[in-house]
Design a protein around this motif. Structure first.
Motif, mmCIF file in Angstrom:
data_model
loop_
_atom_site.group_PDB
_atom_site.id
_atom_site.type_symbol
_atom_site.label_atom_id
_atom_site.label_comp_id
_atom_site.label_asym_id
_atom_site.label_seq_id
_atom_site.Cartn_x
_atom_site.Cartn_y
_atom_site.Cartn_z
ATOM 1 N N THR A 55 0.809 -1.243 0.000
ATOM 2 C CA THR A 55 0.000 0.000 0.000
ATOM 3 C C THR A 55 0.832 1.280 0.000
ATOM 4 O OG1 THR A 55 -0.410 -0.383 2.353
ATOM 5 C CG2 THR A 55 -2.220 -0.823 0.854
ATOM 6 N N PRO A 56 1.964 1.352 0.718
ATOM 7 C CA PRO A 56 2.693 2.630 0.698
ATOM 8 C C PRO A 56 3.344 2.950 -0.658
ATOM 9 C CG PRO A 56 3.327 1.306 2.601
ATOM 10 C CD PRO A 56 2.570 0.416 1.681
ATOM 11 N N ILE A 57 3.458 1.977 -1.552
ATOM 12 C CA ILE A 57 4.162 2.248 -2.815
ATOM 13 C C ILE A 57 3.314 3.094 -3.750
ATOM 14 C CG2 ILE A 57 5.348 1.244 -4.820
ATOM 15 C CD1 ILE A 57 5.963 -1.194 -3.090
ATOM 16 N N ALA A 58 2.072 2.674 -4.002
ATOM 17 C CA ALA A 58 1.248 3.451 -4.939
ATOM 18 C C ALA A 58 -0.144 3.742 -4.384
ATOM 19 C CB ALA A 58 1.136 2.697 -6.267
ATOM 20 N N GLY A 59 -0.394 3.316 -3.163
ATOM 21 C CA GLY A 59 -1.710 3.585 -2.574
ATOM 22 C C GLY A 59 -2.622 2.379 -2.637
ATOM 23 N N ARG A 60 -3.583 2.334 -1.714
ATOM 24 C CA ARG A 60 -4.453 1.149 -1.602
ATOM 25 C C ARG A 60 -5.444 1.035 -2.755
ATOM 26 N NH1 ARG A 60 -5.635 0.906 3.742
ATOM 27 N NH2 ARG A 60 -3.818 2.180 4.103
ATOM 28 N N ASP A 61 -5.617 2.118 -3.527
ATOM 29 C CA ASP A 61 -6.536 2.042 -4.670
ATOM 30 C C ASP A 61 -5.848 1.496 -5.912
ATOM 31 O OD1 ASP A 61 -8.472 3.180 -3.077
ATOM 32 O OD2 ASP A 61 -7.888 5.230 -3.631
ATOM 33 N N ARG A 62 -4.531 1.261 -5.800
ATOM 34 C CA ARG A 62 -3.782 0.793 -6.968
ATOM 35 C C ARG A 62 -3.161 -0.587 -6.705
ATOM 36 N NH1 ARG A 62 -3.367 4.425 -10.976
ATOM 37 N NH2 ARG A 62 -1.416 3.604 -11.836
ATOM 38 N N ILE A 63 -4.002 -1.450 -6.108
ATOM 39 C CA ILE A 63 -3.600 -2.851 -5.921
ATOM 40 C C ILE A 63 -4.766 -3.715 -6.393
ATOM 41 C CG2 ILE A 63 -2.856 -4.636 -4.305
ATOM 42 C CD1 ILE A 63 -1.964 -2.453 -2.381
ATOM 43 N N LEU A 64 -4.461 -4.659 -7.268
ATOM 44 C CA LEU A 64 -5.490 -5.555 -7.791
ATOM 45 C C LEU A 64 -5.168 -6.968 -7.307
ATOM 46 C CD1 LEU A 64 -6.976 -5.564 -11.325
ATOM 47 C CD2 LEU A 64 -5.913 -7.656 -10.505
ATOM 48 N N VAL A 65 -6.175 -7.679 -6.808
ATOM 49 C CA VAL A 65 -5.973 -9.053 -6.329
ATOM 50 C C VAL A 65 -6.639 -10.031 -7.299
ATOM 51 C CG1 VAL A 65 -6.435 -10.698 -4.445
ATOM 52 C CG2 VAL A 65 -5.864 -8.312 -3.913
ATOM 53 N N VAL A 66 -5.881 -11.047 -7.710
ATOM 54 C CA VAL A 66 -6.441 -12.113 -8.556
ATOM 55 C C VAL A 66 -6.531 -13.362 -7.699
ATOM 56 C CG1 VAL A 66 -6.224 -13.417 -10.703
ATOM 57 C CG2 VAL A 66 -5.128 -11.177 -10.508
ATOM 58 N N THR A 67 -7.726 -13.912 -7.561
ATOM 59 C CA THR A 67 -7.871 -15.117 -6.736
ATOM 60 C C THR A 67 -8.992 -15.992 -7.291
ATOM 61 O OG1 THR A 67 -7.932 -15.885 -4.435
ATOM 62 C CG2 THR A 67 -9.527 -14.176 -5.021
ATOM 63 N N GLY A 68 -9.145 -17.165 -6.706
ATOM 64 C CA GLY A 68 -10.213 -18.067 -7.148
ATOM 65 C C GLY A 68 -11.569 -17.582 -6.666
ATOM 66 N N LYS A 69 -12.574 -17.871 -7.474
ATOM 67 C CA LYS A 69 -13.951 -17.496 -7.150
ATOM 68 C C LYS A 69 -14.346 -17.966 -5.740
ATOM 69 C CE LYS A 69 -18.369 -18.000 -9.517
ATOM 70 N NZ LYS A 69 -19.066 -18.784 -10.541
ATOM 71 N N VAL A 70 -13.842 -19.160 -5.353
ATOM 72 C CA VAL A 70 -14.198 -19.733 -4.047
ATOM 73 C C VAL A 70 -13.613 -18.937 -2.877
ATOM 74 C CG1 VAL A 70 -14.569 -22.108 -4.800
ATOM 75 C CG2 VAL A 70 -12.254 -21.376 -4.223
ATOM 76 N N HIS A 71 -12.596 -18.105 -3.144
ATOM 77 C CA HIS A 71 -11.962 -17.348 -2.050
ATOM 78 C C HIS A 71 -12.479 -15.921 -1.938
ATOM 79 C CE1 HIS A 71 -9.501 -20.797 -2.015
ATOM 80 N NE2 HIS A 71 -8.787 -20.471 -3.061
ATOM 81 N N LYS A 72 -13.477 -15.586 -2.754
ATOM 82 C CA LYS A 72 -13.944 -14.192 -2.798
ATOM 83 C C LYS A 72 -14.272 -13.633 -1.413
ATOM 84 C CE LYS A 72 -17.565 -11.173 -4.591
ATOM 85 N NZ LYS A 72 -18.768 -11.048 -5.443
ATOM 86 N N SER A 73 -15.120 -14.332 -0.657
ATOM 87 C CA SER A 73 -15.571 -13.747 0.612
ATOM 88 C C SER A 73 -14.431 -13.679 1.623
ATOM 89 C CB SER A 73 -16.775 -14.498 1.179
ATOM 90 O OG SER A 73 -16.434 -15.851 1.349
ATOM 91 N N ALA A 74 -13.545 -14.691 1.644
ATOM 92 C CA ALA A 74 -12.417 -14.683 2.589
ATOM 93 C C ALA A 74 -11.471 -13.521 2.281
ATOM 94 C CB ALA A 74 -11.661 -16.003 2.526
ATOM 95 N N VAL A 75 -11.205 -13.298 0.987
ATOM 96 C CA VAL A 75 -10.289 -12.217 0.589
ATOM 97 C C VAL A 75 -10.894 -10.857 0.937
ATOM 98 C CG1 VAL A 75 -9.255 -11.061 -1.414
ATOM 99 C CG2 VAL A 75 -9.033 -13.541 -1.159
ATOM 100 N N LEU A 76 -12.170 -10.661 0.628
ATOM 101 C CA LEU A 76 -12.808 -9.370 0.927
ATOM 102 C C LEU A 76 -12.921 -9.136 2.434
ATOM 103 C CD1 LEU A 76 -15.534 -9.231 -1.866
ATOM 104 C CD2 LEU A 76 -13.562 -7.704 -1.635
ATOM 105 N N GLU A 77 -13.057 -10.221 3.185
ATOM 106 C CA GLU A 77 -13.128 -10.097 4.640
ATOM 107 C C GLU A 77 -11.756 -9.713 5.206
ATOM 108 O OE1 GLU A 77 -13.952 -13.350 8.002
ATOM 109 O OE2 GLU A 77 -15.449 -13.340 6.396
#
Length: 372
Positions: A55-77
């Motif tokens: 986050t300190p490099i370019a800000g929290r709005d400039r990070i994209l996460v690629v993950t499996g559909k099954v991990h959606k809720s865990a990642v967002l949590e």
């Protein structure tokens, strides 16, 4: 004439959060892979640590996460600041080229001059400030039209990593440590690994890549034209109402290929790759023996303890990882690894920690997918 954007203002981080981490079974599973666990005793999961480091490099709005559909809720949590716009969900695992190239293509559609950096969700890095300085250097090099990797100084002749053979300095004022990459070498045998480390010309390949998205995608187009066409078609539909239909039609047929083969190796052969040697310490936490070495918190004498277990240890060393609150007693066992979960128990030794992966393959083959 418009003024040139500072390279760091073009930068966008990608966190590919895939990989089951089968050497960490039964703790790490398809449903709860290793990046969703706290494996260092830091009080945060590896994914949360990776997010905080970036986050300190370019800000929290400039990070994209690629993950499996099954991990959606865990990642967002786990990452409350992640917007759904910057979450890419894979329908099934298709290896690193598909994950990273699709993210790069989506970001390039939004921002044609974007420089992307891909950083695995499940690595352990302690000196965040040194990490960020190394990444900033890599971004400066990428802006000159290079695919840049971050090389790790080998601490031992490991056969668990690929190696990067580095060449001449690039003599860039903004990136004084950057060098040309001569070639990438696959995981070697121990004799070769010793030679590499003794020569001082080789670094470990930690799989971190920083590059203009357009250059990375050009490389994919050269080496895997069909995969490139499929990725661009999905990226075109991504920010439209056609995303779901396009994904469901194209994703299942994607070729599985690691980004090392599709991008890094051919680009290095074409003289397009540079390396910035890391100044930070890095661990890929590949197996339980690696976790035991990292564990400073939760030590009971020579035994590293992760989790809530009640432990009685007498003359024992190694690591105990618990997902239950069961009492576990160890007497007179050296370098042991005990991993206790509600439906599976693993007992092995540090020496055999790498072999957990073949056990997982055997469980798959015998139809025991309920514990995977």
């Amino acid at each position: 004439m418009g003024t040139q954007k500072d390279p760091i203002d073009r930068f966008f981080s990608i966190i590919p959060a895939g990989g089951i981490g089968s050497r960490l079974w039964p703790l790490s599973r398809a449903s709860a892979p290793k990046f969703l666990h706290d494996l260092t005793g830091s009080g945060q999961t590896l994914l949360q640590d990776t997010w905080d480091r970036l986050t300190p490099i370019a800000g929290r709005d400039r990070i994209l996460v690629v993950t499996g559909k099954v991990h959606k809720s865990a990642v967002l949590e786990q990452i409350e600041d992640l917007s759904t716009e910057n979450l890419v969900l894979e329908l099934s695992p298709k290896d690193s080229t598909a994950a990273i190239a699709l993210a790069a293509a989506i970001l390039m559609k939004r921002e044609p001059d974007v420089i992307i950096g891909s950083f695995a969700a499940d690595h352990v890095i302690n000196e965040d400030d040194l990490f960020r300085a190394t990444v900033r250097e890599a971004v400066e090099v990428a802006a000159t039209g290079k695919i840049v990797t971050i090389g790790i100084e080998p601490t031992e002749p490991s056969v668990g990593f690929g190696y990067i053979k580095s060449g001449e300095s690039l003599k860039l004022a903004s990136a004084p440590n950057a060098r040309n990459v001569v070639k990438f070498v696959e995981k070697p045998n121990i004799a070769k690994a010793r030679k590499y480390v003794e020569s001082g010309e080789y670094l470990w390949n930690a799989g971190m890549f920083i590059a203009p998205a357009s250059l990375l995608l050009e490389q994919v187009q050269k080496s895997e034209p069909e995969l490139h066409a499929a990725i661009m078609a999905m990226a075109d539909a991504w920010d439209t109402d056609d995303r779901k239909a396009s994904l469901e039609k194209i994703w299942p047929k994607l070729k599985k290929v690691a980004i090392d083969y599709s991008v890094a190796e051919p680009a290095a052969a074409a003289g397009l790759v540079a390396v910035v040697p890391a100044t930070f310490t890095w661990h890929d936490v590949g197996d339980f023996a690696a976790i035991a070495e990292l564990q400073s918190q939760g030590r009971r004498g020579n035994l590293a303890v992760l989790g809530n277990a009640k432990v009685l240890a007498d003359s024992s060393s190694g690591i105990l990882v618990s997902d239950t609150d069961r009492l576990i007693a160890l007497i007179g066992v050296e370098d042991i690894i005990v991993v206790d979960t509600p439906d599976a128990l693993l007992v092995t030794t540090k020496e055999h920690a790498q072999r957990v992966k073949s056990l997982v393959d055997a469980l798959k083959a015998t139809g025991h997918s309920d514990v995977l």
